[in-house]
Design a protein around this motif. Sequence first.
Motif, PDB file in Angstrom:
ATOM      1  N   ASP A   1       0.495  -1.744   0.062  1.00  0.00           N
ATOM      2  CA  ASP A   1       0.192  -0.290  -0.283  1.00  0.00           C
ATOM      3  C   ASP A   1       1.100   1.343  -0.212  1.00  0.00           C
ATOM      4  OD1 ASP A   1      -2.479  -1.695   0.105  1.00  0.00           O
ATOM      5  OD2 ASP A   1      -2.707  -1.472   1.927  1.00  0.00           O
ATOM      6  N   ASP A   2       2.020   1.282   0.867  1.00  0.00           N
ATOM      7  CA  ASP A   2       3.111   2.518   0.853  1.00  0.00           C
ATOM      8  C   ASP A   2       3.667   2.299  -0.852  1.00  0.00           C
ATOM      9  OD1 ASP A   2       2.797   3.067   3.482  1.00  0.00           O
ATOM     10  OD2 ASP A   2       3.253   1.306   3.948  1.00  0.00           O
ATOM     11  N   LEU A   3       4.388   0.944  -0.898  1.00  0.00           N
ATOM     12  CA  LEU A   3       5.060   1.314  -1.983  1.00  0.00           C
ATOM     13  C   LEU A   3       4.727   1.592  -3.497  1.00  0.00           C
ATOM     14  CD1 LEU A   3       6.914  -1.974  -1.102  1.00  0.00           C
ATOM     15  CD2 LEU A   3       8.368   1.220  -1.285  1.00  0.00           C
ATOM     16  N   VAL A   4       3.575   0.990  -3.452  1.00  0.00           N
ATOM     17  CA  VAL A   4       2.347   1.032  -5.073  1.00  0.00           C
ATOM     18  C   VAL A   4       0.777   1.009  -4.549  1.00  0.00           C
ATOM     19  CG1 VAL A   4       3.980   0.165  -7.260  1.00  0.00           C
ATOM     20  CG2 VAL A   4       2.249  -1.501  -5.125  1.00  0.00           C
TER      21      VAL A   4
ATOM     22  N   LYS B   1      14.238   5.287   0.402  1.00  0.00           N
ATOM     23  CA  LYS B   1      14.097   4.949   1.876  1.00  0.00           C
ATOM     24  C   LYS B   1      12.843   3.876   1.738  1.00  0.00           C
ATOM     25  CE  LYS B   1      12.747   6.500   6.514  1.00  0.00           C
ATOM     26  NZ  LYS B   1      11.770   7.690   7.545  1.00  0.00           N
ATOM     27  N   ALA B   2      11.701   3.872   0.940  1.00  0.00           N
ATOM     28  CA  ALA B   2      11.559   2.298   0.346  1.00  0.00           C
ATOM     29  C   ALA B   2      11.715   1.619   0.153  1.00  0.00           C
ATOM     30  CB  ALA B   2      10.169   3.131  -0.112  1.00  0.00           C
ATOM     31  N   ALA B   3      12.588   1.690  -0.678  1.00  0.00           N
ATOM     32  CA  ALA B   3      13.330   0.526  -1.539  1.00  0.00           C
ATOM     33  C   ALA B   3      13.962  -0.209   0.079  1.00  0.00           C
ATOM     34  CB  ALA B   3      14.063   1.065  -2.415  1.00  0.00           C
ATOM     35  N   GLU B   4      14.549   0.194   0.575  1.00  0.00           N
ATOM     36  CA  GLU B   4      15.854   0.040   1.122  1.00  0.00           C
ATOM     37  C   GLU B   4      14.555  -0.513   2.471  1.00  0.00           C
ATOM     38  OE1 GLU B   4      18.348   2.275   3.222  1.00  0.00           O
ATOM     39  OE2 GLU B   4      18.911   3.279   1.049  1.00  0.00           O
ATOM     40  N   LYS B   5      13.435  -0.811   2.769  1.00  0.00           N
ATOM     41  CA  LYS B   5      12.359  -1.321   3.988  1.00  0.00           C
ATOM     42  C   LYS B   5      11.842  -2.544   3.321  1.00  0.00           C
ATOM     43  CE  LYS B   5       8.236  -0.160   6.567  1.00  0.00           C
ATOM     44  NZ  LYS B   5       7.023   0.732   6.513  1.00  0.00           N
TER      45      LYS B   5
END
Length: 292
Positions: free
Chosen positions: A80-83, A225-229
């Motif tokens: 939900d956060d990423l896409v 930051k989102a990709a690392e998570k």
Amino acid sequence: MHRPAQRLTRILTCAAAVPVIFIASGCSSDSGSGSDGAKKDSGSKASASASGKDKAATVEKAAFSKLPEPCEVLSKKSLDDLVPEAKDKSGKAGTSDDTSARGTCSWDSLDNNGVDGSQFRWLRVSLMRFDSDASLGSGAKRAQNNFAKQVADAQATEGAKSVKTEPVPGMGDQTTVVAYDLKKDKENFKQQTVVTRVENAVVTIDYNGAGLAGDKAPSAKDLSKAAEKAAKEASAAVVSANKAGGTDSGSGSGSGSKESDSKDSGSEDSGSKDSKDSGSKESSKSSTKPKS
């Protein structure tokens, strides 16, 4: 008078002959002893050589024997956060001839705000696992080589501008993020590729975003930051998948990953691209274009 002289001659002749016999006997004895010693020495060397070969052929057992389903490694909240506007949150799985060794899944999201522009996001999770193999090395070592290859491939993306590479400490055994800008169809995309190695597995997160139709570009820092998570979560899923009593199915045999390397054209040694993996996953460059 002649008889004593003849007798003395015979005695001297025999006496002279005795040392010759002893010498000959001594030489024969030494020769035999030396031959036995040589045989023993040769045998011990052969044994040591064979022992050395056995040791050389031994590689440590790979830590992980399987991979989780790539479309299931991220939680609903993370997706939900990423896409946020993905049409199908279950993702699109890439084809793989060996799901225990490699797999991919991708999502795309278009938040269309009409005249105010749109926000596009694209995400792909790629998983690879390497078995230990006597001729190719340990699974962890092979994964290290593939890790380096994935980072190098991201850095060499055609058309990439302002490429930045940074290690990420404290995540897995190795983690590196490669960030760059990419222009496609007159739109500017910000790409983040996070590559993480955990034991004998490599997790690669490709994540990009763009502001379309006049909307502002997303923050590269926020995307990173989102990709690392996502990379951290996917790596944890690999570890978790192998906690249920899974054992290495091909330690020394290279089942799955050995095939991956051969079809990978020697990814860890030559640095060439994985033909099977490239076939199983969509090109990040072609996937940057938002779907209409």
